[in-house]
Design an enzyme around this catalytic site. Structure first.
Site, PDB file in Angstrom:
ATOM      1  NE  ARG A  46      66.841  57.606 -11.823  1.00 27.19           N
ATOM      2  CZ  ARG A  46      67.644  57.995 -10.721  1.00 27.19           C
ATOM      3  NH1 ARG A  46      67.121  59.341 -10.434  1.00 27.19           N
ATOM      4  NH2 ARG A  46      68.160  57.237  -9.957  1.00 27.19           N
ATOM      5  CE1 TYR A  98      46.189  57.099 -27.308  1.00 26.25           C
ATOM      6  CE2 TYR A  98      47.549  58.041 -25.505  1.00 26.25           C
ATOM      7  CZ  TYR A  98      47.263  56.940 -26.160  1.00 26.25           C
ATOM      8  OH  TYR A  98      47.601  55.556 -26.216  1.00 26.25           O
ATOM      9  CG  ASP A 169      49.354  65.448 -27.430  1.00 29.03           C
ATOM     10  OD1 ASP A 169      50.078  65.336 -28.535  1.00 29.03           O
ATOM     11  OD2 ASP A 169      49.150  64.216 -26.628  1.00 29.03           O
ATOM     12  CE  LYS A 194      51.028  56.964 -31.730  1.00 35.42           C
ATOM     13  NZ  LYS A 194      51.466  56.993 -30.325  1.00 35.42           N
TER      14      LYS A 194
HETATM   15  C1  LIG Z   1      47.924  62.315 -29.542  1.00 33.66           C
HETATM   16  C2  LIG Z   1      48.437  61.353 -28.598  1.00 33.66           C
HETATM   17  N1  LIG Z   1      49.175  61.793 -27.611  1.00 33.66           N
HETATM   18  C3  LIG Z   1      49.678  61.057 -26.767  1.00 33.66           C
HETATM   19  C4  LIG Z   1      49.911  59.623 -27.016  1.00 33.66           C
HETATM   20  C5  LIG Z   1      50.760  58.776 -25.939  1.00 33.66           C
HETATM   21  O1  LIG Z   1      51.994  58.537 -26.662  1.00 33.66           O
HETATM   22  P1  LIG Z   1      52.750  57.117 -26.369  1.00 33.66           P
HETATM   23  O2  LIG Z   1      52.235  56.239 -26.870  1.00 33.66           O
HETATM   24  O3  LIG Z   1      54.262  57.541 -26.864  1.00 33.66           O
HETATM   25  O4  LIG Z   1      53.147  57.037 -24.928  1.00 33.66           O
HETATM   26  C6  LIG Z   1      49.414  59.066 -28.129  1.00 33.66           C
HETATM   27  C7  LIG Z   1      49.594  57.751 -28.395  1.00 33.66           C
HETATM   28  O5  LIG Z   1      48.930  57.143 -29.259  1.00 33.66           O
HETATM   29  C8  LIG Z   1      48.576  59.758 -28.845  1.00 33.66           C
HETATM   30  O6  LIG Z   1      48.087  59.568 -30.077  1.00 33.66           O
END
Ligand SMILES: Cc1ncc(COP(=O)(O)O)c(C=O)c1O
Length: 377
Positions: A46, A98, A169, A194
């Site tokens: 961890r 998001y 992000d 992604k």
């Molecule tokens: C732009 C963006 N940020 C964060 C996330 C969250 O990521 P995760 O699904 O890997 O937890 C997503 C998920 O679709 C996303 O599209």
């Protein structure tokens, strides 16, 4: 060295002593201690794990950053970033953020003593008018799902002058297309699920930064919240990253071709993509290497979005993006379902909006599929 080479070779040091041409997968959760009171580099997975460490070094290298941390999901990385803020602080999010991040702000901030506001356009934000408790900005550029572009360098300058931390992000871009830290951001988070993973088979996140003190806190939080990436997933992710640039070049080229088709099609009312709109395009060209492979559009009046979604044969109807296979998504009921209908309307996320994540398929096959389906919509 260029990005593509670094993505393949990393720093090469993690496997120096064995000669393996790829990183080893260290599944052990515990590491033997030589003596009472004496510790080696790894104690308990961890906290640190050699496979995760190899991935984290590569992530930092690709971002020209000092520190990177790999998490069990993008939301785990975002959660950790939000834990760095003190109670009483206010965080500004773009209104096209998001949906999962919005759900976090609207449902979890309260118990952390944090506040949030949604901002429609960070390019025109008046810092003199901000409430005194703003301590952070959490931004997606291009935004999700309307692909609005923010001038990250300009925003970073203004944010820092006001003592505000800027987190980007960068999921839609990856470090291959855009490096927010070098533009002035303080921290970058990723849903590595992604583009980094790229094959719809690894859930992962990353947090990348340069500040030593903040990095120490992130390390503590990763160990304490218990949200790091597993060794098996870390290995798979490192493997996927080796082809990131190749995939993204192809995906961006395919996306540009689909955008060209949609822009002039009579069954399409409006297309959203970072190359569209003078200011959007100018900023995107100045701060990134490409326009990405996600686009959104609204069908013309009288067309049926459901017929389009279900008529496609090469696009899976699924709520994700960034993979080798093309996907179609309906933001209002999927990614942004946590927004209230009023908020969606205010943020411009119409019920008829469709988002495409373009994969690496043959360009002509994709165009034929989209064109044939538009005729039916
Ligand atoms: C732009 C963006 N940020 C964060 C996330 C969250 O990521 P995760 O699904 O890997 O937890 C997503 C998920 O679709 C996303 O599209």
């Amino acid at each position: 060295m260029q990005f593509t080479t670094l993505a393949v070779h990393g720093d090469g040091k993690t496997r120096e002593h064995t000669g393996d041409v790829v990183s080893a997968v260290h599944l052990a959760t515990a590491y033997r201690q030589p003596k009472l009171g004496e510790f080696q580099e790894h104690v308990y997975t961890r906290g640190t794990n050699p496979t995760r460490l190899a991935l984290e070094k590569r992530l930092a290298l690709l971002e020209d950053a000092r520190y990177a941390f790999a998490f069990s999901s993008g939301m785990a990385a975002t959660d950790t970033a939000f834990h760095l803020f003190k109670r009483g602080g206010r965080i500004l999010l773009n209104d096209n953020v998001y949906g999962g991040t919005f759900r976090y702000a609207s449902k979890v901030f309260g118990s952390m003593g944090l506040f949030y506001d949604l901002v429609a356009d960070f390019n025109t934000l008046d810092f003199d008018e901000l409430p005194g408790d703003v301590s952070g900005i959490f931004l997606e550029s291009p935004s999700n799902p309307l692909l609005r572009v923010t001038d990250i360098g300009r925003l970073a300058e203004k944010a820092h002058a006001a003592g505000i931390t800027l987190i980007v992000d960068n999921t839609f871009m990856s470090a291959y297309l855009q490096k927010p830290l070098s533009l002035g951001a303080d921290m970058v988070v990723y849903s590595a699920t992604k583009y980094y993973a790229g094959h719809s088979d690894i859930l992962a996140g990353a947090l990348v930064l340069n500040d030593e003190e903040k990095a120490g806190k992130v390390k503590l939080l990763q160990n304490t919240l218990g949200n790091p990436l597993s060794p098996a997933d870390a290995y798979q992710l490192e493997r996927s990253i080796k082809t990131l640039a190749l995939r993204m070049d192809r995906q961006c080229a395919n996306a540009a071709a689909v955008v060209d088709l949609l822009k002039t099609h009579p069954k399409v009312r409006q297309v959203f993509y970072p190359s569209i709109g003078g200011e959007n395009r100018r900023i995107q060209e100045a701060q990134s290497r490409g326009f990405g492979a996600v686009l959104s559009f609204v069908l013309s009046d009288g067309c049926d979005p459901a017929r389009f979604i279900h008529g496609l044969s090469l696009f899976d109807f699924a709520v994700s993006l960034g993979s080798v296979e093309s996907l179609v998504c309906h933001p209002a009921s999927q990614t942004h379902e946590s927004f209230t209908p009023e908020l969606r309307k205010k943020a411009g996320i119409e019920d008829g909006l469709l988002r495409l994540s373009i994969g690496i398929e043959d360009t002509e096959d994709l165009l034929l599929d989209v064109e044939r389906t538009l005729e039916m919509a």
